[in-house]
Design a protein around this motif. Structure first.
Motif, short mmCIF file in Angstrom:
data_model
loop_
_atom_site.label_atom_id
_atom_site.label_comp_id
_atom_site.label_asym_id
_atom_site.label_seq_id
_atom_site.Cartn_x
_atom_site.Cartn_y
_atom_site.Cartn_z
N GLY A 22 -33.78 41.86 -26.61
CA GLY A 22 -33.67 41.04 -25.41
C GLY A 22 -34.25 39.66 -25.60
O GLY A 22 -35.02 39.41 -26.53
N THR A 86 -39.83 45.98 -20.08
CA THR A 86 -38.75 45.01 -19.90
C THR A 86 -37.47 45.78 -19.60
O THR A 86 -37.32 46.94 -19.98
CB THR A 86 -38.52 44.15 -21.17
OG1 THR A 86 -38.18 45.02 -22.27
CG2 THR A 86 -39.76 43.34 -21.53
N SER A 87 -36.55 45.12 -18.93
CA SER A 87 -35.20 45.66 -18.77
C SER A 87 -34.25 44.52 -19.09
O SER A 87 -34.59 43.35 -18.95
CB SER A 87 -34.99 46.21 -17.36
OG SER A 87 -35.18 45.20 -16.40
N ARG A 88 -33.07 44.89 -19.51
CA ARG A 88 -32.12 43.85 -19.92
C ARG A 88 -30.69 44.27 -19.61
O ARG A 88 -30.39 45.44 -19.49
CB ARG A 88 -32.29 43.50 -21.39
CG ARG A 88 -32.25 44.64 -22.35
CD ARG A 88 -32.71 44.19 -23.75
NE ARG A 88 -33.18 45.29 -24.54
CZ ARG A 88 -34.42 45.77 -24.56
NH1 ARG A 88 -35.33 45.26 -23.79
NH2 ARG A 88 -34.75 46.77 -25.33
N SER A 89 -29.88 43.27 -19.55
CA SER A 89 -28.45 43.47 -19.37
C SER A 89 -27.74 42.56 -20.36
O SER A 89 -27.94 41.34 -20.33
CB SER A 89 -28.05 43.12 -17.94
OG SER A 89 -26.65 43.20 -17.79
N GLY A 90 -26.97 43.15 -21.25
CA GLY A 90 -26.26 42.35 -22.24
C GLY A 90 -27.18 41.53 -23.13
O GLY A 90 -26.83 40.45 -23.55
N LEU A 94 -34.12 40.95 -17.65
CA LEU A 94 -34.04 40.85 -16.20
C LEU A 94 -35.46 40.73 -15.66
O LEU A 94 -36.38 41.37 -16.15
CB LEU A 94 -33.37 42.09 -15.62
CG LEU A 94 -31.96 42.39 -16.13
CD1 LEU A 94 -31.48 43.74 -15.60
CD2 LEU A 94 -31.00 41.29 -15.74
#
Length: 162
Positions: A22, A86-90, A94
């Motif tokens: 990320g 952590t979090s993610r998109s693509g 986020l």
């Protein structure tokens, strides 16, 4: 044999960072610190400033709702002295990423050791993963060996990422 060893040792230093998959959409990242003990606040502030000064990433003091939130907790039921979520998109993080110092352990640490834990966790929130050798991103505090500032390779890794 000596030539082979020299090649192996020089090659291992070239990859002293690993990405965690990320990154933020911009190198300008806001960071909010919850009210906490002065020891934890000092460690987080120094770590944030070290990453900002050493890399192309700009970590700015922010307010609630910032990209990254830094805090402390006391949890005697875990073995970690710091943790980041952590979090993610693509591949894009986020908001918010959250990082904690576990005062169950850090209260007994020197200020420099606590700062190393803080800098390590910030490294996760900007894109680096744990490694198994002595750098800031070493997966456990004893392996870090007192490192509290991003190493040249970690600086290179973040600058390439952003």
């Amino acid at each position: 044999m000596i030539a082979t060893l020299m090649i192996l040792f020089s090659a291992s230093g070239a990859n002293a960072y690993v990405y965690n998959g990320g990154k933020w959409g911009s190198a300008n990242i806001t960071v909010y610190m919850y009210p906490m003990s002065s020891k934890s606040a000092s460690a987080w502030t120094a770590a944030r400033d070290n990453w900002s000064q050493a890399t192309d990433v700009n970590l700015y003091a922010g307010s609630p709702g910032s990209n990254i939130t830094l805090n402390e907790t006391y949890n005697a039921n875990v073995t970690w002295d710091g943790i980041a979520y952590t979090s993610r998109s693509g591949g894009v993080f986020l908001s918010p990423a959250n990082a904690y110092l576990n005062t169950r352990y850090t209260n007994g640490y020197t200020n420099i050791k606590t700062r190393g834990v803080a800098a390590h966790e910030i490294g996760h929130t900007i894109g680096l993963a744990d490694v198994n050798y002595q750098t800031l991103m070493a997966g456990n505090t004893p392996l870090r060996g007192g490192i509290y500032y991003p190493t040249n390779d970690e600086i290179t890794g973040i600058n390439r990422l952003y």
